[in-house]
Design a protein around this motif. Sequence first.
Motif, PDB file in Angstrom:
ATOM      1  N   ALA A  40       0.852  -1.188   0.000  1.00 22.40           N
ATOM      2  CA  ALA A  40       0.000   0.000   0.000  1.00 22.40           C
ATOM      3  C   ALA A  40       0.890   1.241   0.000  1.00 22.40           C
ATOM      4  O   ALA A  40       2.056   1.175   0.430  1.00 22.40           O
ATOM      5  CB  ALA A  40      -0.903  -0.012   1.215  1.00 22.40           C
ATOM      6  N   LYS A  43       3.606   2.207   2.739  1.00 26.88           N
ATOM      7  CA  LYS A  43       3.796   1.060   3.624  1.00 26.88           C
ATOM      8  C   LYS A  43       4.755   0.064   2.993  1.00 26.88           C
ATOM      9  O   LYS A  43       4.993   0.073   1.785  1.00 26.88           O
ATOM     10  CB  LYS A  43       2.461   0.385   3.915  1.00 26.88           C
ATOM     11  CG  LYS A  43       1.486   1.247   4.708  1.00 26.88           C
ATOM     12  CD  LYS A  43       0.256   0.456   5.108  1.00 26.88           C
ATOM     13  CE  LYS A  43      -0.676   1.291   5.961  1.00 26.88           C
ATOM     14  NZ  LYS A  43      -1.880   0.516   6.385  1.00 26.88           N
ATOM     15  N   SER A  63      -4.669 -11.061   8.397  1.00 28.21           N
ATOM     16  CA  SER A  63      -5.577 -10.013   7.932  1.00 28.21           C
ATOM     17  C   SER A  63      -6.489 -10.464   6.791  1.00 28.21           C
ATOM     18  O   SER A  63      -7.490  -9.803   6.516  1.00 28.21           O
ATOM     19  CB  SER A  63      -4.770  -8.791   7.490  1.00 28.21           C
ATOM     20  OG  SER A  63      -3.864  -9.134   6.459  1.00 28.21           O
ATOM     21  N   LYS A  81     -12.054  -4.999   1.837  1.00 35.45           N
ATOM     22  CA  LYS A  81     -12.126  -3.843   2.722  1.00 35.45           C
ATOM     23  C   LYS A  81     -11.248  -2.724   2.155  1.00 35.45           C
ATOM     24  O   LYS A  81     -10.297  -3.012   1.419  1.00 35.45           O
ATOM     25  CB  LYS A  81     -11.627  -4.223   4.102  1.00 35.45           C
ATOM     26  CG  LYS A  81     -12.335  -5.404   4.738  1.00 35.45           C
ATOM     27  CD  LYS A  81     -11.684  -5.777   6.062  1.00 35.45           C
ATOM     28  CE  LYS A  81     -12.363  -6.974   6.694  1.00 35.45           C
ATOM     29  NZ  LYS A  81     -11.726  -7.355   7.992  1.00 35.45           N
ATOM     30  N   PRO A  82     -11.517  -1.489   2.501  1.00 33.53           N
ATOM     31  CA  PRO A  82     -10.662  -0.396   2.024  1.00 33.53           C
ATOM     32  C   PRO A  82      -9.187  -0.616   2.364  1.00 33.53           C
ATOM     33  O   PRO A  82      -8.310  -0.236   1.575  1.00 33.53           O
ATOM     34  CB  PRO A  82     -11.230   0.829   2.743  1.00 33.53           C
ATOM     35  CG  PRO A  82     -12.674   0.498   2.930  1.00 33.53           C
ATOM     36  CD  PRO A  82     -12.704  -0.976   3.218  1.00 33.53           C
ATOM     37  N   GLU A  83      -8.908  -1.240   3.493  1.00 34.00           N
ATOM     38  CA  GLU A  83      -7.519  -1.487   3.872  1.00 34.00           C
ATOM     39  C   GLU A  83      -6.841  -2.550   3.022  1.00 34.00           C
ATOM     40  O   GLU A  83      -5.644  -2.776   3.157  1.00 34.00           O
ATOM     41  CB  GLU A  83      -7.415  -1.856   5.366  1.00 34.00           C
ATOM     42  CG  GLU A  83      -8.326  -2.969   5.794  1.00 34.00           C
ATOM     43  CD  GLU A  83      -9.609  -2.448   6.430  1.00 34.00           C
ATOM     44  OE1 GLU A  83     -10.211  -1.489   5.880  1.00 34.00           O
ATOM     45  OE2 GLU A  83     -10.025  -3.008   7.461  1.00 34.00           O
ATOM     46  N   ASP A  84      -7.589  -3.205   2.142  1.00 34.31           N
ATOM     47  CA  ASP A  84      -6.979  -4.137   1.198  1.00 34.31           C
ATOM     48  C   ASP A  84      -6.429  -3.416  -0.037  1.00 34.31           C
ATOM     49  O   ASP A  84      -5.793  -4.045  -0.885  1.00 34.31           O
ATOM     50  CB  ASP A  84      -7.999  -5.185   0.734  1.00 34.31           C
ATOM     51  CG  ASP A  84      -8.458  -6.105   1.848  1.00 34.31           C
ATOM     52  OD1 ASP A  84      -9.667  -6.398   1.914  1.00 34.31           O
ATOM     53  OD2 ASP A  84      -7.594  -6.526   2.642  1.00 34.31           O
ATOM     54  N   THR A  85      -6.676  -2.129  -0.128  1.00 34.89           N
ATOM     55  CA  THR A  85      -6.173  -1.353  -1.260  1.00 34.89           C
ATOM     56  C   THR A  85      -4.651  -1.386  -1.297  1.00 34.89           C
ATOM     57  O   THR A  85      -3.985  -1.060  -0.319  1.00 34.89           O
ATOM     58  CB  THR A  85      -6.656   0.097  -1.163  1.00 34.89           C
ATOM     59  OG1 THR A  85      -8.083   0.121  -1.301  1.00 34.89           O
ATOM     60  CG2 THR A  85      -6.031   0.957  -2.257  1.00 34.89           C
ATOM     61  N   SER A 113     -14.858   2.796  -0.018  1.00 32.34           N
ATOM     62  CA  SER A 113     -15.743   2.616   1.136  1.00 32.34           C
ATOM     63  C   SER A 113     -17.146   3.120   0.841  1.00 32.34           C
ATOM     64  O   SER A 113     -17.409   3.729  -0.163  1.00 32.34           O
ATOM     65  CB  SER A 113     -15.166   3.362   2.335  1.00 32.34           C
ATOM     66  OG  SER A 113     -14.993   4.715   2.030  1.00 32.34           O
TER      67      SER A 113
END
Length: 113
Positions: A40, A43, A63, A81-85, A113
């Motif tokens: 990401a 990150k 996760s 989920k948005p955090e999988d972007t 989202s």
Amino acid sequence: QVQLVESGGGLVQAGGSLRLSCAASGRTLSSYVIGWFRQAPGKEREFVASIRWSGGNAYYADSVKGRFTISRDTLQMNGLKPEDTAVYYCAAREIATTVYIYWGQGTQVTVSS
């Protein structure tokens, strides 16, 4: 040499699904492990899942457990989920080693989202 090419990324709403593919060429992969990683923005690259090309147990990051399913040439992603972007990469390593030496160019997955 092994060439890996990912495909199947795109934009999806939260809760949706995508299937990523990893096309391999160059040599037989019967003695290799296929892994998926993601990175990401801002990150570090992180492990997502892996499986032996010849089959067997699959391994997942906490996760994504219960949501993602890996096969030797696909990564099925459900309940996104948005955090999988992230940019998703497939990679290959020999079974007897721990370092992935072959990498694809990556495919973008964006979850809104």
